[in-house]
Design a protein around this motif. Structure first.
Motif, short mmCIF file in Angstrom:
data_model
loop_
_atom_site.label_atom_id
_atom_site.label_comp_id
_atom_site.label_asym_id
_atom_site.label_seq_id
_atom_site.Cartn_x
_atom_site.Cartn_y
_atom_site.Cartn_z
N MET A 69 0.86 -1.18 0.00
CA MET A 69 0.00 0.00 0.00
C MET A 69 0.90 1.24 0.00
SD MET A 69 -2.93 1.18 2.80
CE MET A 69 -3.18 -0.52 3.30
N ARG A 70 0.55 2.22 -0.80
CA ARG A 70 1.35 3.45 -0.86
C ARG A 70 0.46 4.67 -0.66
NH1 ARG A 70 6.16 4.96 -4.97
NH2 ARG A 70 7.17 3.63 -3.44
N LEU A 71 0.94 5.60 0.17
CA LEU A 71 0.30 6.88 0.43
C LEU A 71 1.08 7.98 -0.26
CD1 LEU A 71 -1.52 8.91 2.11
CD2 LEU A 71 0.25 8.73 3.89
N THR A 72 0.38 8.82 -1.03
CA THR A 72 0.99 10.00 -1.64
C THR A 72 0.23 11.24 -1.15
OG1 THR A 72 1.64 8.78 -3.63
CG2 THR A 72 1.57 11.18 -3.79
N VAL A 73 0.96 12.19 -0.59
CA VAL A 73 0.34 13.42 -0.09
C VAL A 73 0.18 14.40 -1.24
CG1 VAL A 73 0.61 15.39 1.46
CG2 VAL A 73 1.31 13.10 2.22
N LEU A 74 -1.02 14.94 -1.38
CA LEU A 74 -1.32 15.92 -2.42
C LEU A 74 -1.32 17.34 -1.88
CD1 LEU A 74 -4.27 13.96 -4.06
CD2 LEU A 74 -1.84 13.87 -4.68
N GLY A 75 -1.62 17.49 -0.59
CA GLY A 75 -1.68 18.81 0.03
C GLY A 75 -1.04 18.80 1.41
N GLY A 76 -1.87 18.73 2.42
CA GLY A 76 -1.35 18.66 3.78
C GLY A 76 -1.56 19.91 4.61
N GLY A 77 -2.18 20.94 4.02
CA GLY A 77 -2.45 22.16 4.78
C GLY A 77 -3.88 22.19 5.30
N GLY A 78 -4.12 23.04 6.28
CA GLY A 78 -5.46 23.20 6.84
C GLY A 78 -6.04 24.56 6.49
N ALA A 79 -7.34 24.69 6.56
CA ALA A 79 -8.08 25.94 6.44
C ALA A 79 -8.18 26.46 5.01
CB ALA A 79 -7.52 27.03 7.36
N TYR A 80 -7.05 26.82 4.39
CA TYR A 80 -7.06 27.32 3.02
C TYR A 80 -5.69 27.04 2.40
CZ TYR A 80 -4.92 31.29 5.52
OH TYR A 80 -4.14 32.06 6.33
N PRO A 81 -5.62 26.98 1.08
CA PRO A 81 -4.33 26.67 0.44
C PRO A 81 -3.38 27.85 0.47
CG PRO A 81 -6.03 27.04 -1.22
CD PRO A 81 -6.73 27.06 0.11
N THR A 82 -2.10 27.55 0.41
CA THR A 82 -1.04 28.55 0.36
C THR A 82 -0.16 28.25 -0.86
OG1 THR A 82 0.56 27.26 1.63
CG2 THR A 82 -1.03 28.60 2.89
N PRO A 83 0.77 29.15 -1.21
CA PRO A 83 1.67 28.83 -2.33
C PRO A 83 2.48 27.56 -2.10
CG PRO A 83 1.74 31.18 -1.86
CD PRO A 83 0.95 30.54 -0.75
N GLU A 84 2.68 27.19 -0.83
CA GLU A 84 3.50 26.02 -0.52
C GLU A 84 2.73 24.72 -0.60
OE1 GLU A 84 5.14 29.62 0.67
OE2 GLU A 84 3.33 28.75 1.60
N ARG A 85 1.44 24.76 -0.27
CA ARG A 85 0.71 23.50 -0.23
C ARG A 85 -0.80 23.72 -0.35
NH1 ARG A 85 2.14 24.20 5.32
NH2 ARG A 85 4.00 22.93 5.10
N GLY A 86 -1.46 22.75 -0.97
CA GLY A 86 -2.91 22.72 -0.94
C GLY A 86 -3.39 22.18 0.39
N CYS A 87 -4.67 22.01 0.50
CA CYS A 87 -5.26 21.51 1.75
C CYS A 87 -5.22 19.99 1.78
CB CYS A 87 -6.67 22.06 1.90
SG CYS A 87 -6.71 23.85 2.17
N SER A 88 -6.02 19.39 2.63
CA SER A 88 -5.99 17.94 2.78
C SER A 88 -6.29 17.26 1.45
CB SER A 88 -7.02 17.50 3.83
OG SER A 88 -6.63 17.94 5.11
N GLY A 89 -5.51 16.24 1.16
CA GLY A 89 -5.69 15.46 -0.05
C GLY A 89 -4.64 14.37 -0.11
N TYR A 90 -5.08 13.13 -0.25
CA TYR A 90 -4.16 11.99 -0.15
C TYR A 90 -4.60 10.89 -1.12
CZ TYR A 90 -4.08 14.66 4.14
OH TYR A 90 -4.08 15.70 5.02
N LEU A 91 -3.64 10.33 -1.81
CA LEU A 91 -3.89 9.23 -2.73
C LEU A 91 -3.35 7.95 -2.11
CD1 LEU A 91 -4.79 8.30 -5.59
CD2 LEU A 91 -2.44 8.80 -6.35
N VAL A 92 -4.22 6.94 -2.02
CA VAL A 92 -3.83 5.65 -1.46
C VAL A 92 -3.97 4.61 -2.57
CG1 VAL A 92 -4.27 3.93 0.34
CG2 VAL A 92 -4.67 6.36 0.81
N GLU A 93 -2.88 3.89 -2.85
CA GLU A 93 -2.85 2.93 -3.95
C GLU A 93 -2.44 1.55 -3.46
OE1 GLU A 93 -1.19 4.98 -7.78
OE2 GLU A 93 -0.13 5.85 -6.06
N HIS A 94 -3.12 0.55 -3.99
CA HIS A 94 -2.77 -0.84 -3.68
C HIS A 94 -3.42 -1.75 -4.71
CE1 HIS A 94 -1.58 -4.32 -1.38
NE2 HIS A 94 -2.83 -4.74 -1.30
N ALA A 95 -2.65 -2.71 -5.20
CA ALA A 95 -3.16 -3.72 -6.14
C ALA A 95 -3.84 -3.08 -7.35
CB ALA A 95 -4.10 -4.68 -5.42
N GLY A 96 -3.31 -1.96 -7.82
CA GLY A 96 -3.85 -1.28 -8.98
C GLY A 96 -5.08 -0.44 -8.73
#
Length: 247
Positions: A1-28
């Motif tokens: 299983m692999r986790l990829t972070v797409l954002g990681g910020g709270g409240a509102y996006p900044t130039p450094e990061r978007g807000c919560s968002g995560y991709l979880v991949e396993h077995a295609g």
């Protein structure tokens, strides 16, 4: 299983990061967790919109679900539209998103499965165990299991002691840590600090801790230092592009 972070910020996006968002991949299979503000561009750096197999939404705040709208737009406008996208969410959590662009009938591109916290779900190769974790609105944490490994995600419920039970002996705990150390009085019990997140991780005996949902302007190294005082295991702070093998 692999986790990829797409954002990681709270409240509102900044130039450094978007807000919560995560991709979880396993077995295609590709499961998208909490497509919050400004996470879709990051997602598209990794996979096409049509390649997402299912979406899980922890709660109704826009920094956790707003980019479900442009994700559905892309799929809707595809010359060869993919099948409706399965979306798993608490009752009413996606209503405001589905109401957008009513003239385009975007809701027809989603197959919404509403559930109550505490439900167990089967989504592709994953078994999802859900649990209510306190926040300003109804919020569910989730334990994602497959192949003997487990990823636990708090949504915005990182302050709730019940997270420890959900995360017991988990391979990876991805948890909200909005503040570094001191939680303002108006947010106590509804949002966590990096220190509290680490305390939960230590008591739950998790294999790896990933801090996420940092308040805009928070220095990631400060959050890591606070957590390190309470948790001795492998530790990351969520940032766009971070990948974690769940094992």
């Amino acid at each position: 299983m692999r986790l990829t972070v797409l954002g990681g910020g709270g409240a509102y996006p900044t130039p450094e990061r978007g807000c919560s968002g995560y991709l979880v991949e396993h077995a295609g299979f590709r499961l998208l967790l909490d497509p919050g503000y400004a996470t879709l561009p990051a997602l598209l750096e990794h996979v096409d919109a049509a390649a997402i197999d299912a979406v899980f939404v922890s709660h109704s705040h826009g920094d956790h679900c707003a980019d479900l709208n442009p994700l559905l737009r892309i799929r809707h406008l595809d010359p060869d539209p993919p099948p409706p996208l399965p979306v798993f969410a608490l009752p009413g959590a996606t209503d405001s998103i589905m109401a957008l662009d009513a003239d385009m009938n975007l809701a027809d591109n989603a197959d919404v499965h509403e559930f109550d916290s505490g439900a167990e779900l089967t989504v592709g190769p994953f078994t999802l165990h859900t649990a209510s974790l306190s926040h300003f609105v109804d919020n569910t944490g989730v334990r994602i299991e497959s192949g003997g490994y487990s990823l636990v995600y708090s949504g915005d419920g990182g302050a709730d002691p019940a997270l420890r039970d959900l995360a017991a002996q988990a391979s990876v705990l991805l948890t909200e840590a909005t503040f570094v150390e001191d939680v303002p009085s108006h947010s106590r019990g509804s949002l966590a600090s990096a220190g509290l997140a680490a305390e939960h991780a230590d008591r739950a005996g998790v294999g790896r801790l990933v801090l996420t949902h940092l308040w805009p302007g928070t220095e990631p190294r400060a959050a890591a230092r606070s957590a390190r005082r309470r948790y001795a295991g492998p530790l990351d702070v969520a940032r766009p592009g971070l990948t974690v093998d769940v094992r």
